[in-house]
Write a protein that holds these residues in place. Structure first.
Motif, PDB file in Angstrom:
ATOM      1  N   GLY A  13       8.352   3.608 -15.050  1.00  0.00           N
ATOM      2  CA  GLY A  13       9.442   2.754 -15.508  1.00  0.00           C
ATOM      3  C   GLY A  13       9.825   1.627 -14.582  1.00  0.00           C
ATOM      4  O   GLY A  13      10.784   0.889 -14.866  1.00  0.00           O
ATOM      5  N   TRP A  14       9.092   1.426 -13.496  1.00  0.00           N
ATOM      6  CA  TRP A  14       9.490   0.422 -12.518  1.00  0.00           C
ATOM      7  C   TRP A  14       9.323  -0.995 -13.053  1.00  0.00           C
ATOM      8  O   TRP A  14      10.052  -1.901 -12.639  1.00  0.00           O
ATOM      9  CB  TRP A  14       8.682   0.579 -11.235  1.00  0.00           C
ATOM     10  N   THR A  15       8.374  -1.222 -13.953  1.00  0.00           N
ATOM     11  CA  THR A  15       8.140  -2.559 -14.477  1.00  0.00           C
ATOM     12  C   THR A  15       9.253  -3.017 -15.423  1.00  0.00           C
ATOM     13  O   THR A  15       9.313  -4.194 -15.776  1.00  0.00           O
ATOM     14  CB  THR A  15       6.792  -2.625 -15.211  1.00  0.00           C
ATOM     15  N   GLY A  16      10.119  -2.082 -15.813  1.00  0.00           N
ATOM     16  CA  GLY A  16      11.196  -2.436 -16.735  1.00  0.00           C
ATOM     17  C   GLY A  16      12.581  -2.279 -16.156  1.00  0.00           C
ATOM     18  O   GLY A  16      13.574  -2.257 -16.895  1.00  0.00           O
ATOM     19  N   LEU A  67      15.294  -1.626  -4.101  1.00  0.00           N
ATOM     20  CA  LEU A  67      15.000  -0.378  -3.400  1.00  0.00           C
ATOM     21  C   LEU A  67      13.537   0.003  -3.548  1.00  0.00           C
ATOM     22  O   LEU A  67      12.887   0.459  -2.602  1.00  0.00           O
ATOM     23  CB  LEU A  67      15.885   0.747  -3.951  1.00  0.00           C
ATOM     24  N   VAL A  68      12.999  -0.195  -4.752  1.00  0.00           N
ATOM     25  CA  VAL A  68      11.586   0.115  -5.000  1.00  0.00           C
ATOM     26  C   VAL A  68      10.689  -0.848  -4.228  1.00  0.00           C
ATOM     27  O   VAL A  68       9.726  -0.425  -3.573  1.00  0.00           O
ATOM     28  CB  VAL A  68      11.274   0.060  -6.510  1.00  0.00           C
ATOM     29  N   ILE A  69      10.998  -2.142  -4.303  1.00  0.00           N
ATOM     30  CA  ILE A  69      10.192  -3.142  -3.599  1.00  0.00           C
ATOM     31  C   ILE A  69      10.194  -2.873  -2.095  1.00  0.00           C
ATOM     32  O   ILE A  69       9.169  -3.016  -1.414  1.00  0.00           O
ATOM     33  CB  ILE A  69      10.725  -4.561  -3.890  1.00  0.00           C
ATOM     34  N   GLU A  70      11.334  -2.472  -1.558  1.00  0.00           N
ATOM     35  CA  GLU A  70      11.415  -2.152  -0.130  1.00  0.00           C
ATOM     36  C   GLU A  70      10.472  -1.008   0.232  1.00  0.00           C
ATOM     37  O   GLU A  70       9.743  -1.080   1.236  1.00  0.00           O
ATOM     38  CB  GLU A  70      12.847  -1.778   0.248  1.00  0.00           C
ATOM     39  N   ASP A 125      14.157   7.588  -3.544  1.00  0.00           N
ATOM     40  CA  ASP A 125      13.403   8.709  -2.999  1.00  0.00           C
ATOM     41  C   ASP A 125      12.082   8.908  -3.733  1.00  0.00           C
ATOM     42  O   ASP A 125      11.058   9.250  -3.118  1.00  0.00           O
ATOM     43  CB  ASP A 125      14.243   9.989  -3.067  1.00  0.00           C
ATOM     44  N   MET A 126      12.091   8.690  -5.046  1.00  0.00           N
ATOM     45  CA  MET A 126      10.853   8.807  -5.818  1.00  0.00           C
ATOM     46  C   MET A 126       9.860   7.739  -5.381  1.00  0.00           C
ATOM     47  O   MET A 126       8.667   8.013  -5.193  1.00  0.00           O
ATOM     48  CB  MET A 126      11.140   8.686  -7.311  1.00  0.00           C
ATOM     49  N   ALA A 127      10.357   6.512  -5.202  1.00  0.00           N
ATOM     50  CA  ALA A 127       9.479   5.427  -4.766  1.00  0.00           C
ATOM     51  C   ALA A 127       8.936   5.701  -3.371  1.00  0.00           C
ATOM     52  O   ALA A 127       7.756   5.451  -3.084  1.00  0.00           O
ATOM     53  CB  ALA A 127      10.244   4.100  -4.788  1.00  0.00           C
ATOM     54  N   ARG A 128       9.776   6.218  -2.494  1.00  0.00           N
ATOM     55  CA  ARG A 128       9.342   6.518  -1.123  1.00  0.00           C
ATOM     56  C   ARG A 128       8.269   7.597  -1.120  1.00  0.00           C
ATOM     57  O   ARG A 128       7.238   7.470  -0.433  1.00  0.00           O
ATOM     58  CB  ARG A 128      10.550   6.965  -0.300  1.00  0.00           C
ATOM     59  N   GLU A 129       8.487   8.654  -1.907  1.00  0.00           N
ATOM     60  CA  GLU A 129       7.509   9.745  -1.953  1.00  0.00           C
ATOM     61  C   GLU A 129       6.190   9.279  -2.548  1.00  0.00           C
ATOM     62  O   GLU A 129       5.117   9.589  -2.032  1.00  0.00           O
ATOM     63  CB  GLU A 129       8.083  10.907  -2.768  1.00  0.00           C
ATOM     64  N   TRP A 130       6.264   8.506  -3.641  1.00  0.00           N
ATOM     65  CA  TRP A 130       5.028   8.046  -4.276  1.00  0.00           C
ATOM     66  C   TRP A 130       4.256   7.112  -3.349  1.00  0.00           C
ATOM     67  O   TRP A 130       3.037   7.231  -3.194  1.00  0.00           O
ATOM     68  CB  TRP A 130       5.336   7.324  -5.589  1.00  0.00           C
TER      69      TRP A 130
END
Length: 356
Positions: free
Chosen positions: A52-55, A74-77, A13-18
């Protein structure tokens, strides 16, 4: 569909919002129009690192969160949905090679810098126009690597290359003996031709004879996760268009033939999701990931190709214009479809692994 933990749901959800608010397709247009070799916004990538996505796949001992490949997928999607360009996937794949095959010294030297976003790393394998890890001519003599890599994603900005040579994987830092030439592909992302001429190289000694296979599995599944995001967004965009476009005095969505096409696309994307999430989960479980990875990439290639084609056709003339976003998804989908093996390659690999 995978059952997510509360933490994974929050991350998604954080990735989607950002991505929706801070990195929409209009942001990609600015990157495209800037026409820089790096092909991404360094400030946006810095923000990803701060979040923190790079780690995500890097252990806590080396500055990461060790949150797993499904979490990263999930983030990449979500980034795929908005065409967000970044070296996130490329660096994660390179980090996985170090995790699987590197020494303690190599892990300590590179993983913390990848985890905090300071270092962009990438995988350099293919030497021709098609993905073929069985044909590697690059070689190492006296700790110096020489060879040519035809298409290296994020090669223009990489500070570290994980290079496939005839006898294994090697770490090569950008600089001495490394020449990078920009390639211009349809998706306007970073794809470099990289020449190694006596470049200092350190071998990844651990991981066994299947190290390259394991790393390529991770690359293929992450590419499939990006395609899943693009396919899902393409479907939603097309459905919204059909619901508001009037032709022959009727809303297009009321035509039964178009309803059938959209229903078929929805079903195919759900099958694609199952295959991709199964591939990510297989990596998290460990062991032999080859069959799951090939199934994920083969299905993603097939459905991504179909959905991007239908995206253009169902939008009609407007879908062909640069003013509309549809073309971005088509072009990126076609490039990622060929990365790390097309559908034919992975169908054949899956059949071979299954004993056929």
């Amino acid at each position: 569909m995978a059952v997510l933990t509360d933490e994974q749901t929050m991350l998604r959800d954080m990735a989607r919002e950002w991505a929706s608010n801070e990195s929409p397709v209009t942001a990609w247009r600015k990157v495209r129009d800037a026409n820089e070799a790096a092909g991404f916004d360094p400030a946006a990538f810095g923000t990803m690192a701060e979040m923190g996505w790079t780690g995500i796949i890097i252990p806590e001992a080396h500055g990461g969160s060790d949150f797993g490949w499904l979490s990263l997928g999930l983030v990449i999607e979500e980034l795929g949905k908005t065409m967000t360009a970044s070296p996130l996937a490329a660096s994660a794949v390179a980090a996985s090679a170090i995790l699987l095959g590197g020494s303690d010294e190599q892990k300590s030297a590179y993983l913390p810098r990848i985890a905090n976003g300071e270092l962009v790393a990438t995988l350099a394998v293919d030497e021709g126009g098609r993905h073929d890890p069985g044909k590697i001519a690059a070689s190492v003599s006296g700790g110096k690597l020489s060879g040519e890599k035809a298409f290296v994603a994020e090669g223009d900005s990489a500070g570290l290359f994980v290079v496939a040579a005839s006898d294994g994987l090697y770490l090569v830092e950008a600089g001495e003996g490394v020449s990078v030439s920009r390639r211009h592909l349809a998706d306007f992302r970073s794809h470099a031709a990289v020449s190694f001429d006596g470049a200092p190289a350190a071998k990844l000694e651990a991981g066994g004879e299947r190290l390259l296979d394991a790393v390529l599995d991770r690359a293929a599944v992450l590419a499939a996760a990006e395609m899943l995001g693009m396919a899902g967004q393409s479907f939603d965009t097309t459905l919204a268009y059909l619901k508001q476009r009037v032709q022959f005095g009727q809303v297009l969505a009321t035509f039964q033939a178009l309803q059938h096409r959209m229903a078929n696309l929805f079903s195919e994307i759900e099958l694609m999701r199952s295959a991709v999430e199964a591939g990510l989960a297989a990596i998290d479980r460990g062991g032999d990931t080859r069959a799951a990875a090939s199934l994920a990439k083969a299905k993603a290639n097939e459905v991504g190709h179909l959905m991007s084609r239908e995206l253009i056709q169902l939008h009609g003339g407007i879908g062909m214009t640069d003013e509309y976003d549809a073309g971005f998804y088509l072009k990126r989908m076609r490039v990622v479809e060929q990365m790390w093996g097309n559908a034919a390659y992975h169908r054949e690999r899956f059949a071979r692994l299954s004993g056929f």
